[in-house]
Design a protein around this motif. Structure first.
Motif, PDB file in Angstrom:
ATOM      1  N   GLU A 186     -18.190 -27.436  12.461  1.00 47.83           N
ATOM      2  CA  GLU A 186     -17.210 -27.996  11.525  1.00 47.83           C
ATOM      3  C   GLU A 186     -17.046 -29.505  11.699  1.00 47.83           C
ATOM      4  OE1 GLU A 186     -12.515 -28.230  11.564  1.00 47.83           O
ATOM      5  OE2 GLU A 186     -13.159 -26.146  11.314  1.00 47.83           O
ATOM      6  N   LEU A 187     -16.909 -30.191  10.558  1.00 45.47           N
ATOM      7  CA  LEU A 187     -16.532 -31.600  10.552  1.00 45.47           C
ATOM      8  C   LEU A 187     -15.092 -31.774  10.085  1.00 45.47           C
ATOM      9  CD1 LEU A 187     -19.702 -33.272   8.980  1.00 45.47           C
ATOM     10  CD2 LEU A 187     -18.967 -33.386  11.362  1.00 45.47           C
ATOM     11  N   ASP A 188     -14.736 -31.099   8.996  1.00 45.75           N
ATOM     12  CA  ASP A 188     -13.380 -31.160   8.446  1.00 45.75           C
ATOM     13  C   ASP A 188     -13.009 -29.798   7.874  1.00 45.75           C
ATOM     14  OD1 ASP A 188     -12.575 -34.049   8.615  1.00 45.75           O
ATOM     15  OD2 ASP A 188     -14.376 -34.307   7.386  1.00 45.75           O
ATOM     16  N   ALA A 189     -11.722 -29.486   7.896  1.00 43.25           N
ATOM     17  CA  ALA A 189     -11.233 -28.264   7.266  1.00 43.25           C
ATOM     18  C   ALA A 189      -9.910 -28.574   6.575  1.00 43.25           C
ATOM     19  CB  ALA A 189     -11.051 -27.151   8.300  1.00 43.25           C
TER      20      ALA A 189
ATOM     21  N   LEU B 286     -15.558 -30.638  -5.472  1.00 42.61           N
ATOM     22  CA  LEU B 286     -15.628 -32.091  -5.605  1.00 42.61           C
ATOM     23  C   LEU B 286     -14.991 -32.784  -4.403  1.00 42.61           C
ATOM     24  CD1 LEU B 286     -16.243 -34.709  -7.059  1.00 42.61           C
ATOM     25  CD2 LEU B 286     -14.173 -34.368  -8.450  1.00 42.61           C
ATOM     26  N   SER B 287     -13.800 -32.353  -4.018  1.00 39.66           N
ATOM     27  CA  SER B 287     -13.150 -32.972  -2.852  1.00 39.66           C
ATOM     28  C   SER B 287     -13.979 -32.724  -1.595  1.00 39.66           C
ATOM     29  CB  SER B 287     -11.730 -32.423  -2.669  1.00 39.66           C
ATOM     30  OG  SER B 287     -11.738 -31.060  -2.279  1.00 39.66           O
ATOM     31  N   GLY B 288     -14.599 -31.551  -1.509  1.00 42.28           N
ATOM     32  CA  GLY B 288     -15.430 -31.236  -0.347  1.00 42.28           C
ATOM     33  C   GLY B 288     -16.634 -32.142  -0.239  1.00 42.28           C
ATOM     34  N   VAL B 289     -17.292 -32.406  -1.376  1.00 43.87           N
ATOM     35  CA  VAL B 289     -18.480 -33.258  -1.312  1.00 43.87           C
ATOM     36  C   VAL B 289     -18.080 -34.705  -1.061  1.00 43.87           C
ATOM     37  CG1 VAL B 289     -18.819 -33.942  -3.747  1.00 43.87           C
ATOM     38  CG2 VAL B 289     -20.786 -33.461  -2.307  1.00 43.87           C
ATOM     39  N   ARG B 290     -16.907 -35.106  -1.517  1.00 48.70           N
ATOM     40  CA  ARG B 290     -16.431 -36.453  -1.189  1.00 48.70           C
ATOM     41  C   ARG B 290     -16.198 -36.590   0.312  1.00 48.70           C
ATOM     42  NH1 ARG B 290     -12.291 -36.909  -6.352  1.00 48.70           N
ATOM     43  NH2 ARG B 290     -13.745 -37.986  -7.769  1.00 48.70           N
ATOM     44  N   ALA B 291     -15.650 -35.538   0.916  1.00 53.05           N
ATOM     45  CA  ALA B 291     -15.380 -35.580   2.360  1.00 53.05           C
ATOM     46  C   ALA B 291     -16.672 -35.675   3.160  1.00 53.05           C
ATOM     47  CB  ALA B 291     -14.579 -34.340   2.777  1.00 53.05           C
TER      48      ALA B 291
ATOM     49  N   ALA C 255     -19.629 -36.696   2.018  1.00 53.12           N
ATOM     50  CA  ALA C 255     -20.352 -37.929   1.685  1.00 53.12           C
ATOM     51  C   ALA C 255     -19.866 -39.082   2.549  1.00 53.12           C
ATOM     52  CB  ALA C 255     -20.166 -38.259   0.204  1.00 53.12           C
ATOM     53  N   GLU C 256     -18.558 -39.105   2.799  1.00 52.62           N
ATOM     54  CA  GLU C 256     -18.000 -40.152   3.665  1.00 52.62           C
ATOM     55  C   GLU C 256     -18.570 -40.031   5.073  1.00 52.62           C
ATOM     56  OE1 GLU C 256     -13.612 -41.771   5.142  1.00 52.62           O
ATOM     57  OE2 GLU C 256     -13.754 -40.302   3.519  1.00 52.62           O
ATOM     58  N   ARG C 257     -18.711 -38.809   5.546  1.00 53.89           N
ATOM     59  CA  ARG C 257     -19.275 -38.585   6.875  1.00 53.89           C
ATOM     60  C   ARG C 257     -20.741 -38.989   6.946  1.00 53.89           C
ATOM     61  NH1 ARG C 257     -16.316 -36.579  11.431  1.00 53.89           N
ATOM     62  NH2 ARG C 257     -14.489 -35.457  10.680  1.00 53.89           N
ATOM     63  N   LEU C 258     -21.470 -38.723   5.855  1.00 55.99           N
ATOM     64  CA  LEU C 258     -22.901 -39.013   5.828  1.00 55.99           C
ATOM     65  C   LEU C 258     -23.202 -40.469   5.511  1.00 55.99           C
ATOM     66  CD1 LEU C 258     -24.160 -35.894   3.814  1.00 55.99           C
ATOM     67  CD2 LEU C 258     -24.407 -36.287   6.269  1.00 55.99           C
ATOM     68  N   GLY C 259     -22.208 -41.163   4.954  1.00 56.10           N
ATOM     69  CA  GLY C 259     -22.427 -42.541   4.560  1.00 56.10           C
ATOM     70  C   GLY C 259     -23.273 -42.675   3.313  1.00 56.10           C
ATOM     71  N   VAL C 260     -23.174 -41.691   2.390  1.00 59.62           N
ATOM     72  CA  VAL C 260     -23.927 -41.762   1.141  1.00 59.62           C
ATOM     73  C   VAL C 260     -22.991 -42.095  -0.011  1.00 59.62           C
ATOM     74  CG1 VAL C 260     -25.639 -40.105   1.952  1.00 59.62           C
ATOM     75  CG2 VAL C 260     -23.707 -39.290   0.607  1.00 59.62           C
ATOM     76  N   GLU C 261     -23.555 -42.629  -1.083  1.00 57.44           N
ATOM     77  CA  GLU C 261     -22.791 -42.978  -2.279  1.00 57.44           C
ATOM     78  C   GLU C 261     -22.990 -41.885  -3.320  1.00 57.44           C
ATOM     79  OE1 GLU C 261     -24.162 -46.765  -3.606  1.00 57.44           O
ATOM     80  OE2 GLU C 261     -23.796 -47.745  -1.665  1.00 57.44           O
ATOM     81  N   LEU C 262     -21.900 -41.293  -3.769  1.00 55.33           N
ATOM     82  CA  LEU C 262     -22.025 -40.211  -4.734  1.00 55.33           C
ATOM     83  C   LEU C 262     -22.547 -40.692  -6.080  1.00 55.33           C
ATOM     84  CD1 LEU C 262     -18.962 -37.898  -3.997  1.00 55.33           C
ATOM     85  CD2 LEU C 262     -21.363 -37.575  -3.401  1.00 55.33           C
ATOM     86  N   GLU C 263     -22.225 -41.925  -6.458  1.00 52.83           N
ATOM     87  CA  GLU C 263     -22.736 -42.437  -7.734  1.00 52.83           C
ATOM     88  C   GLU C 263     -24.258 -42.568  -7.695  1.00 52.83           C
ATOM     89  OE1 GLU C 263     -21.945 -45.963 -11.023  1.00 52.83           O
ATOM     90  OE2 GLU C 263     -20.736 -45.882  -9.203  1.00 52.83           O
ATOM     91  N   ALA C 264     -24.808 -42.690  -6.514  1.00 54.59           N
ATOM     92  CA  ALA C 264     -26.265 -42.788  -6.364  1.00 54.59           C
ATOM     93  C   ALA C 264     -26.885 -41.438  -6.023  1.00 54.59           C
ATOM     94  CB  ALA C 264     -26.609 -43.805  -5.280  1.00 54.59           C
ATOM     95  N   SER C 265     -26.110 -40.357  -6.162  1.00 48.59           N
ATOM     96  CA  SER C 265     -26.561 -39.026  -5.756  1.00 48.59           C
ATOM     97  C   SER C 265     -26.795 -38.114  -6.952  1.00 48.59           C
ATOM     98  CB  SER C 265     -25.539 -38.390  -4.817  1.00 48.59           C
ATOM     99  OG  SER C 265     -25.392 -39.149  -3.628  1.00 48.59           O
ATOM    100  N   VAL C 266     -27.511 -37.020  -6.686  1.00 47.90           N
ATOM    101  CA  VAL C 266     -27.825 -36.011  -7.689  1.00 47.90           C
ATOM    102  C   VAL C 266     -27.067 -34.740  -7.340  1.00 47.90           C
ATOM    103  CG1 VAL C 266     -29.663 -34.629  -8.736  1.00 47.90           C
ATOM    104  CG2 VAL C 266     -30.129 -36.978  -7.994  1.00 47.90           C
TER     105      VAL C 266
END
Length: 306
Positions: A114-117, A230-235, A237-248
């Motif tokens: 787990e990273l976040d719950a 959506l909130s889960g992938v935002r959480a 993405a922050e951990r991974l350091g990726v930009e969702l606007e640049a993601s598929v």
């Protein structure tokens, strides 16, 4: 199956508009999107595995975003997914209720880290139980309450108000770790004793039995307010350091809210989904076509000027 010229153009435009090659990820739903059932087994189609592996080899993180609970993902096809990257695999589970990694432990077993719950608040659990009480008061006892704790090793527990239905429920939902029939008060006590990341209320009564209680949904997912895919992938993405606007993002149902938070949304299947990508949206017919799209995306990325 070759991609249409229109989709090819959309992929090229997306790559030109974003920094996908350095900052993007691929986020995919599982059932109906990246996996399908074949001869009684849930499998990852070869084209999907090849497409995702190509993108991962190019350095793009692969994120699984699913309603399934971690233990179920591990038992069903965790080893196959892990083989695509041979590295910790980001997972958004339980409709955003928990995020983390599938990884291999020292014994070679796939586990969840787990990273976040984001567990439900006590009043949110009581809200679900209030609905259960209403159904029971109206004579609808063909209902089930599924719940999932923060402790992923406990898996899935199903509650039924009818002891006679326990064998039926056990046989029908073999993914469950436990099927219980206790009083509603005891159920509440059990729920309050754990951190619950998702609840699922399912009514199995025939439609004509529900006519007097017409606002009832046959199924209803409950997570903490504001928590979803959506909130889960935002959480994560922050951990991974990726930009969702640049993601598929790839999905196939109205539950796939994360499609509205990525640059390129890929709708898989026949449903018309309301979620549009921040920059672009494409529609394809099947998981096989998704594999071709992902593979082509990887090829276009590798051919792009650096």
């Amino acid at each position: 199956m070759a991609l249409s010229e229109k989709i090819e153009d959309e992929l090229k435009a997306f790559l030109s508009e974003t920094d996908f090659a350095r900052a993007g990820a691929v986020v995919t739903d599982l059932d109906g999107t990246a996996v399908h059932e074949f001869e009684g087994r849930v499998v990852i189609p070869d084209p999907v595995a090849c497409g995702l592996k190509r993108l991962n080899d190019l350095g793009r993180p692969i994120v699984l975003n699913t309603l399934r609970f971690p233990l179920n993902v591990i038992r069903t096809f965790g080893r196959e997914w892990y083989a695509i990257t041979n590295a910790p695999l980001p997972l958004v589970s339980l409709n955003g209720g928990v995020v983390g990694y599938l990884r291999e432990d020292a014994a070679g077993e796939i586990i969840f880290e787990e990273l976040d719950a984001f567990p439900l608040e006590a009043e949110e659990i009581d809200e679900v139980l209030q609905g259960v009480r209403g159904l029971l008061a109206n004579g609808v006892n063909e209902l089930l309450v599924f719940y999932y704790t923060r402790d992923w090793t406990l898996g899935e527990t199903i509650w039924t108000p009818d002891a006679a239905r326990v064998p039926h429920v056990r046989a029908k939902y073999q993914s469950a770790s436990s099927v219980v029939c206790v009083t509603l008060e005891d159920l509440r006590e059990a729920l309050m004793a754990h951190e619950i990341c998702m609840m699922f209320l399912l009514v199995e009564a025939p439609q004509d039995r529900l006519m007097a209680y017409q606002h009832v949904k046959r199924s209803n997912f409950a997570t903490r307010r504001g928590v979803d895919k959506l909130s889960g992938v935002r959480a994560i993405a922050e951990r991974l350091g990726v930009e969702l606007e640049a993601s598929v993002g790839c999905g196939d149902t109205p539950m796939d809210s994360f499609l509205s938070g990525v640059g390129l949304a890929v709708h898989v299947g026949t449903r018309d989904l309301e979620y549009k990508g921040l920059l672009r949206t494409v529609k394809i017919g099947s998981s096989i076509e998704l594999g071709e799209l992902l593979f082509r995306l990887g090829r276009l990325q590798s051919e792009a000027p650096q």
